[in-house]
Design an enzyme around this catalytic site. Structure first.
Site, PDB file in Angstrom:
ATOM      1  N   GLY A   2      18.292 -47.802  55.421  1.00 18.96           N
ATOM      2  CA  GLY A   2      17.406 -48.714  54.478  1.00 18.96           C
ATOM      3  C   GLY A   2      17.345 -49.718  53.643  1.00 18.96           C
ATOM      4  O   GLY A   2      16.450 -49.924  54.257  1.00 18.96           O
ATOM      5  N   GLY A   3      18.212 -49.928  52.851  1.00 16.53           N
ATOM      6  CA  GLY A   3      17.425 -51.220  52.017  1.00 16.53           C
ATOM      7  C   GLY A   3      18.105 -52.304  53.481  1.00 16.53           C
ATOM      8  O   GLY A   3      17.239 -53.367  52.596  1.00 16.53           O
TER       9      GLY A   3
ATOM     10  N   SER B 170      24.164 -47.322  55.063  1.00 14.64           N
ATOM     11  CA  SER B 170      24.814 -49.190  54.999  1.00 14.64           C
ATOM     12  C   SER B 170      24.778 -49.605  55.843  1.00 14.64           C
ATOM     13  O   SER B 170      25.586 -50.836  56.198  1.00 14.64           O
ATOM     14  CB  SER B 170      25.702 -48.935  54.533  1.00 14.64           C
ATOM     15  OG  SER B 170      25.984 -48.788  53.107  1.00 14.64           O
TER      16      SER B 170
ATOM     17  N   ASN C  26      13.695 -46.739  57.183  1.00 11.92           N
ATOM     18  CA  ASN C  26      13.014 -45.492  55.653  1.00 11.92           C
ATOM     19  C   ASN C  26      13.496 -46.471  54.861  1.00 11.92           C
ATOM     20  O   ASN C  26      13.526 -47.227  53.763  1.00 11.92           O
ATOM     21  CB  ASN C  26      14.363 -44.450  55.731  1.00 11.92           C
ATOM     22  CG  ASN C  26      13.809 -44.560  54.427  1.00 11.92           C
ATOM     23  OD1 ASN C  26      13.148 -43.838  54.195  1.00 11.92           O
ATOM     24  ND2 ASN C  26      15.021 -43.264  54.586  1.00 11.92           N
ATOM     25  N   TRP C  27      12.079 -46.664  54.972  1.00 12.26           N
ATOM     26  CA  TRP C  27      11.541 -47.890  53.601  1.00 12.26           C
ATOM     27  C   TRP C  27      11.716 -47.182  51.427  1.00 12.26           C
ATOM     28  O   TRP C  27      12.020 -47.271  51.072  1.00 12.26           O
ATOM     29  CB  TRP C  27       9.786 -48.043  52.694  1.00 12.26           C
ATOM     30  CG  TRP C  27      10.121 -49.165  54.410  1.00 12.26           C
ATOM     31  CD1 TRP C  27      10.749 -49.552  55.240  1.00 12.26           C
ATOM     32  CD2 TRP C  27       8.582 -49.518  54.413  1.00 12.26           C
ATOM     33  NE1 TRP C  27       9.925 -50.935  56.150  1.00 12.26           N
ATOM     34  CE2 TRP C  27       8.737 -50.744  55.637  1.00 12.26           C
ATOM     35  CE3 TRP C  27       7.567 -49.642  54.054  1.00 12.26           C
ATOM     36  CZ2 TRP C  27       7.893 -51.607  56.346  1.00 12.26           C
ATOM     37  CZ3 TRP C  27       6.424 -50.423  54.795  1.00 12.26           C
ATOM     38  CH2 TRP C  27       6.557 -51.681  55.654  1.00 12.26           C
ATOM     39  N   LYS C  28      12.052 -46.033  51.883  1.00 11.12           N
ATOM     40  CA  LYS C  28      11.874 -45.049  50.148  1.00 11.12           C
ATOM     41  C   LYS C  28      10.745 -45.436  49.602  1.00 11.12           C
ATOM     42  O   LYS C  28      10.067 -45.492  50.757  1.00 11.12           O
ATOM     43  CB  LYS C  28      13.852 -45.114  50.082  1.00 11.12           C
ATOM     44  CG  LYS C  28      14.829 -45.104  50.722  1.00 11.12           C
ATOM     45  CD  LYS C  28      16.216 -44.882  50.086  1.00 11.12           C
ATOM     46  CE  LYS C  28      17.036 -44.765  51.707  1.00 11.12           C
ATOM     47  NZ  LYS C  28      18.748 -44.473  50.874  1.00 11.12           N
TER      48      LYS C  28
ATOM     49  N   GLY D 123      22.962 -47.064  50.706  1.00 10.36           N
ATOM     50  CA  GLY D 123      23.106 -48.175  49.367  1.00 10.36           C
ATOM     51  C   GLY D 123      24.127 -48.312  48.853  1.00 10.36           C
ATOM     52  O   GLY D 123      24.990 -49.035  47.761  1.00 10.36           O
TER      53      GLY D 123
ATOM     54  N   HIS E  86      16.865 -35.710  53.872  1.00  8.69           N
ATOM     55  CA  HIS E  86      17.651 -36.427  53.352  1.00  8.69           C
ATOM     56  C   HIS E  86      18.549 -36.207  52.542  1.00  8.69           C
ATOM     57  O   HIS E  86      17.908 -35.572  51.166  1.00  8.69           O
ATOM     58  CB  HIS E  86      16.279 -37.824  53.345  1.00  8.69           C
ATOM     59  CG  HIS E  86      17.128 -39.350  52.912  1.00  8.69           C
ATOM     60  ND1 HIS E  86      17.714 -39.446  51.311  1.00  8.69           N
ATOM     61  CD2 HIS E  86      16.743 -40.009  53.555  1.00  8.69           C
ATOM     62  CE1 HIS E  86      18.462 -40.600  52.148  1.00  8.69           C
ATOM     63  NE2 HIS E  86      18.628 -41.301  53.083  1.00  8.69           N
TER      64      HIS E  86
ATOM     65  N   GLU F 294      19.077 -38.109  49.709  1.00 10.05           N
ATOM     66  CA  GLU F 294      18.041 -38.111  48.586  1.00 10.05           C
ATOM     67  C   GLU F 294      17.190 -36.640  48.322  1.00 10.05           C
ATOM     68  O   GLU F 294      16.147 -37.134  47.323  1.00 10.05           O
ATOM     69  CB  GLU F 294      17.053 -39.572  48.443  1.00 10.05           C
ATOM     70  CG  GLU F 294      18.088 -40.203  48.861  1.00 10.05           C
ATOM     71  CD  GLU F 294      17.920 -41.821  48.837  1.00 10.05           C
ATOM     72  OE1 GLU F 294      16.788 -42.153  49.452  1.00 10.05           O
ATOM     73  OE2 GLU F 294      19.006 -42.846  49.387  1.00 10.05           O
TER      74      GLU F 294
ATOM     75  N   GLU G  37      24.151 -38.889  58.269  1.00 13.41           N
ATOM     76  CA  GLU G  37      23.770 -40.549  56.686  1.00 13.41           C
ATOM     77  C   GLU G  37      25.007 -39.825  55.954  1.00 13.41           C
ATOM     78  O   GLU G  37      24.672 -38.730  55.089  1.00 13.41           O
ATOM     79  CB  GLU G  37      23.039 -40.295  56.444  1.00 13.41           C
ATOM     80  CG  GLU G  37      21.697 -40.912  57.090  1.00 13.41           C
ATOM     81  CD  GLU G  37      20.376 -40.849  56.507  1.00 13.41           C
ATOM     82  OE1 GLU G  37      20.435 -42.139  56.453  1.00 13.41           O
ATOM     83  OE2 GLU G  37      19.727 -40.653  55.837  1.00 13.41           O
TER      84      GLU G  37
HETATM   85  P1  13P Z   1      20.792 -47.650  53.329  1.00 10.64           P
HETATM   86  O1  13P Z   1      20.518 -48.273  54.471  1.00 10.64           O
HETATM   87  O2  13P Z   1      20.130 -48.802  51.894  1.00 10.64           O
HETATM   88  O3  13P Z   1      22.205 -47.425  53.335  1.00 10.64           O
HETATM   89  O4  13P Z   1      20.257 -45.676  53.219  1.00 10.64           O
HETATM   90  C1  13P Z   1      20.316 -45.213  54.214  1.00 10.64           C
HETATM   91  C2  13P Z   1      19.411 -43.963  54.755  1.00 10.64           C
HETATM   92  O5  13P Z   1      19.381 -43.458  53.260  1.00 10.64           O
HETATM   93  C3  13P Z   1      18.802 -44.830  55.088  1.00 10.64           C
HETATM   94  O6  13P Z   1      17.729 -42.738  55.388  1.00 10.64           O
END
Ligand code: 13P
Length: 255
Positions: A233-234, A212, A13-15, A174, A98, A100, A168
């Protein structure tokens, strides 16, 4: 790894990250490094990069996905994207609910379910996200919260073929903090039981862990029962890290 899953699903997920040049380079590097890997890979770039990343992945086994869609058909919704538009671009998946978006856009379980209905109607696989906040975990409510989100967010016609659930924990996203293996196990087992009470093919519905996930912890997490993959994510923004996580998953895959 759950036997029904066969191969793990490793989703990036590149956000809201990536301009054309670096997004393309990232997609190409992942494509080059993923050859022969026994894992199902998925890249979910921002909407602006769906077309070029889709072209960069064409002919490979790596799937493309959106990060959200609107619940309605195409029409007067400025700034939104309909599920059919994602499908039209070659997306196979869409991330929904998600945290977010739940936190930043006020999305409720009911809204997430309506989006999932739209996604399934056009043949997309919905990745429905859920997870407790730190305060909810501290109050001992984590299992109740995720079960409630699961009930409210999944449509009646969810199945192993069209739905993936991603656990999640909000406080792990993050932050570099990850629940203990025992906690992940407990939540995933609880989700599996809740799915089994409602869907015939619940054993085959993939349950991803997200929050994470890094090369250093992926092996341990992906080896857990009822963890059928990861939503990253990251670490999905670095080809080497994403591929290392995918390799950790591939090592857990069933023959
Ligand atoms: P991180 O891997 O950066 O913690 O993000 C997880 C995430 O929100 C994937 O959708």
């Amino acid at each position: 790894m759950n036997q029904a899953g066969g191969r793990p699903l490793i989703a990036g997920n590149w956000k809201m990250n990536g301009l054309r040049a670096d997004g393309l380079a990232l997609a190409q590097a992942i494509r080059a490094g993923a050859r022969g890997l026994r894992a199902d890979l998925l890249i979910c770039p921002p909407a602006t990069l769906l077309a070029p990343v889709g072209e960069a992945l064409a002919g490979s086994a790596i799937a493309l996905g959106g990060q959200d869609c609107h619940a309605d058909r195409p029409g007067a919704h400025t700034g939104d994207i309909a599920a059919v538009m994602l499908a039209d671009l070659g997306c196979r998946y869409v991330i929904l609910g998600h945290c977010e978006r739940r936190a930043g856009h006020g999305e409720t379980d009911e809204m997430v379910r309506a989006k999932a209905v739209s996604a399934l109607a056009v043949g997309l696989i919905a990745i429905v996200c859920l997870g407790e906040t730190e305060a909810q975990r501290d109050r001992g409510e984590a299992l109740d919260v995720v079960a409630r989100q699961l009930t409210g967010s999944l449509p009646e016609n969810a199945s192993a073929a069209n739905t993936v659930v991603a656990y999640e924990p909000v406080w792990a996203i993050g932050t570099g903090r990850v629940p203990s293996s025992g906690d992940i196990l407990a939540v995933h087992a609880h989700l599996r039981r809740a799915l089994a009470g409602r869907f015939k093919d619940a054993a085959g519905i993939r349950l991803l862990y997200g929050g994470s996930v890094k090369p250093g912890n992926a092996g341990e997490i992906l080896a857990l029962a009822d963890v059928d993959g990861a939503l990253v994510g990251g670490a999905s923004l670095k080809a080497e890290d994403f591929l290392a996580i995918a390799r950790a998953g591939a090592e857990q895959s069933w023959p």
